[in-house]
Design an enzyme around this catalytic site. Structure first.
Site, PDB file in Angstrom:
ATOM      1  N   THR A  12       0.807  -1.219   0.000  1.00 14.74           N
ATOM      2  CA  THR A  12       0.000   0.000   0.000  1.00 14.74           C
ATOM      3  C   THR A  12       0.842   1.272   0.000  1.00 14.74           C
ATOM      4  O   THR A  12       0.301   2.375   0.005  1.00 14.74           O
ATOM      5  CB  THR A  12      -0.952   0.026   1.214  1.00 14.74           C
ATOM      6  OG1 THR A  12      -0.178  -0.096   2.412  1.00 14.74           O
ATOM      7  CG2 THR A  12      -1.955  -1.112   1.124  1.00 14.74           C
ATOM      8  N   GLY A  13       2.162   1.126  -0.005  1.00 14.96           N
ATOM      9  CA  GLY A  13       3.031   2.287  -0.129  1.00 14.96           C
ATOM     10  C   GLY A  13       3.195   2.695  -1.576  1.00 14.96           C
ATOM     11  O   GLY A  13       2.663   2.062  -2.495  1.00 14.96           O
ATOM     12  N   GLN A  14       3.948   3.766  -1.787  1.00 17.00           N
ATOM     13  CA  GLN A  14       4.171   4.273  -3.144  1.00 17.00           C
ATOM     14  C   GLN A  14       4.739   3.195  -4.067  1.00 17.00           C
ATOM     15  O   GLN A  14       4.165   2.886  -5.124  1.00 17.00           O
ATOM     16  CB  GLN A  14       5.138   5.459  -3.103  1.00 17.00           C
ATOM     17  CG  GLN A  14       5.646   5.886  -4.464  1.00 17.00           C
ATOM     18  CD  GLN A  14       6.778   6.897  -4.398  1.00 17.00           C
ATOM     19  OE1 GLN A  14       6.575   8.071  -4.664  1.00 17.00           O
ATOM     20  NE2 GLN A  14       7.976   6.437  -4.029  1.00 17.00           N
ATOM     21  N   LEU A  84       9.245  -4.624   0.417  1.00 12.86           N
ATOM     22  CA  LEU A  84       9.268  -3.172   0.353  1.00 12.86           C
ATOM     23  C   LEU A  84       8.853  -2.528   1.670  1.00 12.86           C
ATOM     24  O   LEU A  84       9.019  -1.324   1.842  1.00 12.86           O
ATOM     25  CB  LEU A  84       8.344  -2.668  -0.763  1.00 12.86           C
ATOM     26  CG  LEU A  84       8.495  -3.315  -2.141  1.00 12.86           C
ATOM     27  CD1 LEU A  84       7.572  -2.619  -3.142  1.00 12.86           C
ATOM     28  CD2 LEU A  84       9.931  -3.286  -2.622  1.00 12.86           C
ATOM     29  N   ALA A  86       8.757  -1.162   5.409  1.00 14.81           N
ATOM     30  CA  ALA A  86       9.771  -0.617   6.314  1.00 14.81           C
ATOM     31  C   ALA A  86       9.188   0.578   7.051  1.00 14.81           C
ATOM     32  O   ALA A  86       8.154   1.129   6.651  1.00 14.81           O
ATOM     33  CB  ALA A  86      11.015  -0.169   5.532  1.00 14.81           C
ATOM     34  N   GLN A  87       9.858   0.987   8.119  1.00 13.67           N
ATOM     35  CA  GLN A  87       9.652   2.327   8.663  1.00 13.67           C
ATOM     36  C   GLN A  87      10.591   3.185   7.824  1.00 13.67           C
ATOM     37  O   GLN A  87      11.795   3.211   8.061  1.00 13.67           O
ATOM     38  CB  GLN A  87      10.015   2.391  10.141  1.00 13.67           C
ATOM     39  CG  GLN A  87       9.599   3.680  10.858  1.00 13.67           C
ATOM     40  CD  GLN A  87      10.179   4.965  10.265  1.00 13.67           C
ATOM     41  OE1 GLN A  87       9.511   5.672   9.491  1.00 13.67           O
ATOM     42  NE2 GLN A  87      11.408   5.278  10.604  1.00 13.67           N
ATOM     43  N   TYR A 153      17.623   4.970  10.195  1.00 11.51           N
ATOM     44  CA  TYR A 153      17.017   4.324   9.024  1.00 11.51           C
ATOM     45  C   TYR A 153      18.089   3.757   8.107  1.00 11.51           C
ATOM     46  O   TYR A 153      18.012   2.598   7.678  1.00 11.51           O
ATOM     47  CB  TYR A 153      16.151   5.326   8.269  1.00 11.51           C
ATOM     48  CG  TYR A 153      15.698   4.855   6.913  1.00 11.51           C
ATOM     49  CD1 TYR A 153      14.711   3.879   6.786  1.00 11.51           C
ATOM     50  CD2 TYR A 153      16.250   5.395   5.743  1.00 11.51           C
ATOM     51  CE1 TYR A 153      14.292   3.442   5.532  1.00 11.51           C
ATOM     52  CE2 TYR A 153      15.832   4.972   4.491  1.00 11.51           C
ATOM     53  CZ  TYR A 153      14.859   3.993   4.396  1.00 11.51           C
ATOM     54  OH  TYR A 153      14.457   3.569   3.151  1.00 11.51           O
ATOM     55  N   LYS A 157      18.677  -0.218   7.247  1.00 13.28           N
ATOM     56  CA  LYS A 157      18.654  -0.704   5.864  1.00 13.28           C
ATOM     57  C   LYS A 157      19.967  -1.392   5.502  1.00 13.28           C
ATOM     58  O   LYS A 157      19.971  -2.362   4.727  1.00 13.28           O
ATOM     59  CB  LYS A 157      18.380   0.461   4.908  1.00 13.28           C
ATOM     60  CG  LYS A 157      16.916   0.829   4.772  1.00 13.28           C
ATOM     61  CD  LYS A 157      16.138  -0.236   4.025  1.00 13.28           C
ATOM     62  CE  LYS A 157      14.743   0.223   3.657  1.00 13.28           C
ATOM     63  NZ  LYS A 157      13.980  -0.813   2.922  1.00 13.28           N
ATOM     64  N   HIS A 183      13.201   8.312  -5.133  1.00 19.58           N
ATOM     65  CA  HIS A 183      12.226   8.187  -6.210  1.00 19.58           C
ATOM     66  C   HIS A 183      10.859   8.605  -5.674  1.00 19.58           C
ATOM     67  O   HIS A 183      10.452   8.211  -4.599  1.00 19.58           O
ATOM     68  CB  HIS A 183      12.205   6.763  -6.782  1.00 19.58           C
ATOM     69  CG  HIS A 183      12.150   5.690  -5.755  1.00 19.58           C
ATOM     70  ND1 HIS A 183      13.221   5.373  -4.937  1.00 19.58           N
ATOM     71  CD2 HIS A 183      11.157   4.838  -5.409  1.00 19.58           C
ATOM     72  CE1 HIS A 183      12.879   4.382  -4.132  1.00 19.58           C
ATOM     73  NE2 HIS A 183      11.626   4.047  -4.388  1.00 19.58           N
ATOM     74  N   ARG A 188       3.565   9.670  -3.380  1.00 17.91           N
ATOM     75  CA  ARG A 188       4.484   9.842  -2.269  1.00 17.91           C
ATOM     76  C   ARG A 188       3.746  10.436  -1.065  1.00 17.91           C
ATOM     77  O   ARG A 188       2.859  11.278  -1.205  1.00 17.91           O
ATOM     78  CB  ARG A 188       5.609  10.775  -2.695  1.00 17.91           C
ATOM     79  CG  ARG A 188       6.697  10.999  -1.653  1.00 17.91           C
ATOM     80  CD  ARG A 188       7.239   9.712  -1.135  1.00 17.91           C
ATOM     81  NE  ARG A 188       8.636   9.502  -1.448  1.00 17.91           N
ATOM     82  CZ  ARG A 188       9.316   8.461  -1.025  1.00 17.91           C
ATOM     83  NH1 ARG A 188       8.728   7.533  -0.285  1.00 17.91           N
ATOM     84  NH2 ARG A 188      10.582   8.310  -1.351  1.00 17.91           N
TER      85      ARG A 188
END
Length: 327
Positions: A12-14, A84, A86-87, A153, A157, A183, A188
């Protein structure tokens, strides 16, 4: 129809939404993992925007719940897994370093354990980030540039990145890292600087606010369009051998100049509305990011298709459309 099945965390993210759209167009059956939300209708707005909500099988899950992830992978039987989730908001990672480490770092290992345990034949994509380069050690960052993350972050990662490599080398998994530079898109989140800018420009143009408050506007970023970048994700998993790839445009631009593009698009002067707020500066800044995508171009022919100017104007137009529709 390809007959292939894909599992996407963070659907559900970009990136997840654009990737789901791409895979559906290629004939995949797509299952998306979503965090349980008490606010119905909030989490799925990006899938609705793209018109694909009814085409994605959504299942409740969380990267911190290993048992649930195992069941999801067993039931979905994916040929490809794209991690994909993540916080992913850098600023929040200083306020929530433990959560960021658990979700962004250890969460990836939970997915790798699922891959190893119940789907060793599936191909795996890990969403790495240019934030791992941080205090840059080379003018242009490639797959061989040393890492120096400057935020919780980025550190989380980097752990996920190296664990993906470790599982690939230890267990022979087809697991690849995409080291994606910034990106953006109309999808966004408004907490990210590009969308914060385009949303504010739209509101100022419509007379709903007067100023845009930002922190370090001299920071430089290599910005591309998320729609182009999800193509690279898919291409990585089509290669015979797994590997790690930088995905970038090869052009860097200051935040100030990005703002100027947005304001100029609606006939306004950036200097009339931009206010520098010291409270918005990060504890440790990444001053410059500039990617070298030569390896990806040589391996599978990928290169960015969308200019920064086209990207920003698309985002401004989308925000004006949203605000006008909700007036």
């Amino acid at each position: 129809m390809t007959g292939k099945r894909a599992l996407i965390t963070g659907v559900t993210g970009q990136d997840g939404a654009y990737l789901a759209q791409l895979l559906l167009q290629k004939g995949y059956a797509v299952t998306g993992v979503v965090r349980r939300s008490s606010h119905a209708g909030v989490f799925d707005h990006r899938l609705k925007w793209l018109g694909i909500l009814d085409d994605v099988a959504l299942v409740d899950g969380n990267l911190l719940d290993q048992s649930a992830l195992l069941r999801i992978v067993q039931e979905a039987k994916p040929d490809e897994i794209y991690n994909l989730a993540a916080q992913s908001f850098v600023t929040s990672s200083w306020q929530q370093p433990l959560l960021t480490g658990q979700v962004t770092g250890l969460g990836a290992v939970h997915m790798l354990e699922c891959l190893r345990s119940v789907a060793p034949g599936a191909r795996y994509y890990q969403a790495s980030t240019s934030e791992m380069f941080g205090l840059i050690q080379e003018e242009r960052q490639s797959e061989t540039t040393p890492f120096y993350p400057r935020s919780p972050y980025g550190v989380a990662k980097l752990y996920a990145h190296w664990m993906t490599i470790n599982y690939r080398e230890s267990f022979g998994l087809h697991a690849s890292n995409g080291i994606l530079f910034n990106h953006e898109s109309p999808l966004r989140g408004v907490e990210f600087v590009t969308r914060k800018v385009t949303d504010a420009v739209a509101r100022i143009k419509l007379g709903r606010q007067r100023e845009l408050r930002l922190g370090n506007i001299d920071a430089k970023r290599d910005w591309g369009h998320a729609r182009d970048y999800v193509q690279a994700m898919w291409l990585m998993l089509q290669q015979d051998k797994p590997d790690d790839y930088v995905i970038a445009t090869g052009r860097t631009t200051t935040v100030r100049d990005m703002c100027a593009i947005a304001f100029r698009h609606v006939g306004l002067n950036v200097d009339d509305h931009l206010v520098i707020d010291p409270a918005l500066f990060r504890p440790a800044e990444v001053e410059v990011l500039l990617g070298n995508p030569a390896k990806a171009k040589a391996a599978f022919g990928w290169e960015a298709q969308t200019s920064l100017e086209t990207l920003i104007t698309e985002m401004v137009d989308a925000d004006i459309k949203r605000l006008t529709a909700n007036a």
